[in-house]
Design a protein around this motif. Structure first.
Motif, short mmCIF file in Angstrom:
data_model
loop_
_atom_site.label_atom_id
_atom_site.label_comp_id
_atom_site.label_asym_id
_atom_site.label_seq_id
_atom_site.Cartn_x
_atom_site.Cartn_y
_atom_site.Cartn_z
N TRP A 197 0.83 -1.19 0.00
CA TRP A 197 0.00 0.00 0.00
C TRP A 197 0.87 1.25 0.00
CZ3 TRP A 197 -5.34 0.46 -0.11
CH2 TRP A 197 -6.06 -0.74 -0.03
N SER A 198 0.47 2.23 -0.80
CA SER A 198 1.17 3.51 -0.84
C SER A 198 0.36 4.56 -0.07
CB SER A 198 1.36 3.97 -2.30
OG SER A 198 0.09 4.29 -2.87
N ASP A 199 1.00 5.68 0.25
CA ASP A 199 0.30 6.77 0.93
C ASP A 199 -0.85 7.30 0.07
OD1 ASP A 199 1.86 6.57 3.14
OD2 ASP A 199 3.06 8.36 2.77
#
Length: 266
Positions: A220-222
């Motif tokens: 997951w990315s920001d």
């Protein structure tokens, strides 16, 4: 101790993980390393690499794991030597959480091998799979291993402390373990003989024809977290992000309950 020299980089990594610097009255103090008697050859090599007087002694005692355990202890008292080692990043006293890779130039794979020999394991799991692992309380050391191993194997690892004891357990298995072991334990490198032999044995493993290769996890990315929080709906987020509804539901719950840190600008 020039850490660009492979033997000294290895030695320093081993000392950081398994050595102990203690202070005495005035300028007194000592560096000690205690290991199993079967590995005494390594301490003799440390003696050869050290241009100061040092001693190796043996002791036998009972432990939680064995009624009779024989170990060997290397002691180095030179103030000049201790000052140099301390300046490179081996603190006095308790140091398991504070050690970190040295600030200057050093040979990374030899340094990592020293850490693995002291606080890690190399071999086969109970299921017969090759593995290389490290147990450490230091965030800096764990992160450095993950970064180095990713360059060698392509495998990404996320550092997470054990809930029980707050320790990091970093593990590589199958082909990743083979590639990492082959890189770290190259021919005629300074290492514990038993771990060097174990590393060499990993090359014989072949993946069974019916054993599937697990796909690399999509992290997951920001930006994805921001979309998830903005929508607040795991079903809609799954369509927009191209992820499963289950993964979006679990991630959203963890973010909303603060079990995961929020994106930086939230």
């Amino acid at each position: 101790m020039d850490l660009t020299v492979p033997e000294y980089a290895y030695m320093f990594g081993f000392l950081q993980a398994d050595g102990h610097l203690s202070k005495g009255a005035g300028q007194r103090g000592r560096l000690t390393v205690e290991i199993n008697a079967r590995d005494i050859a390594l301490l003799h090599k440390f003696q050869e690499l050290t241009p100061y007087y040092s001693s190796i002694t043996e002791r036998t005692r009972s432990t939680n794991f064995s009624a009779v355990h024989t170990s060997v202890i290397w002691r180095l008292c030179s103030l000049e030597a201790r000052t140099r080692i301390n300046a490179l990043g081996l603190p006095y006293g308790r140091k398991s959480q504070t050690i970190a890779p040295p600030p200057g130039a050093f040979s990374p794979r030899d340094y990592v091998r020293g850490i693995i020999d002291a606080d890690g394991s190399v071999g086969y799991t109970g299921q017969g799979l090759p593995f290389v692992s490290l147990t450490t309380a230091s965030t800096a050391i764990g992160a450095f291993l993950c970064s180095y191993a990713e360059q060698v194997t392509g495998a990404k690892r996320t550092l997470r402390r054990n809930a029980r004891d707050g320790i990091y357990n970093v593990l590589y298995t199958t082909e990743n373990a083979q590639r990492l072991a082959a890189d770290l334990y190259y021919e005629e490198c300074l290492a514990l003989e038993r771990k060097s032999l174990a590393a060499a044995s990993l090359s014989a493993w072949m993946r069974p024809a019916d054993m599937r290769v697990a796909p690399e996890r999509r992290r997951w990315s920001d930006d994805e977290d921001r979309v998830l929080l903005r929508l607040g709906d795991h079903v809609q987020a799954a369509r927009e992000l191209g992820r499963t509804e289950k993964s979006c539901c679990v991630r959203l719950w963890r973010l909303q309950t603060k079990r995961l840190p929020l994106p930086v600008d939230q």
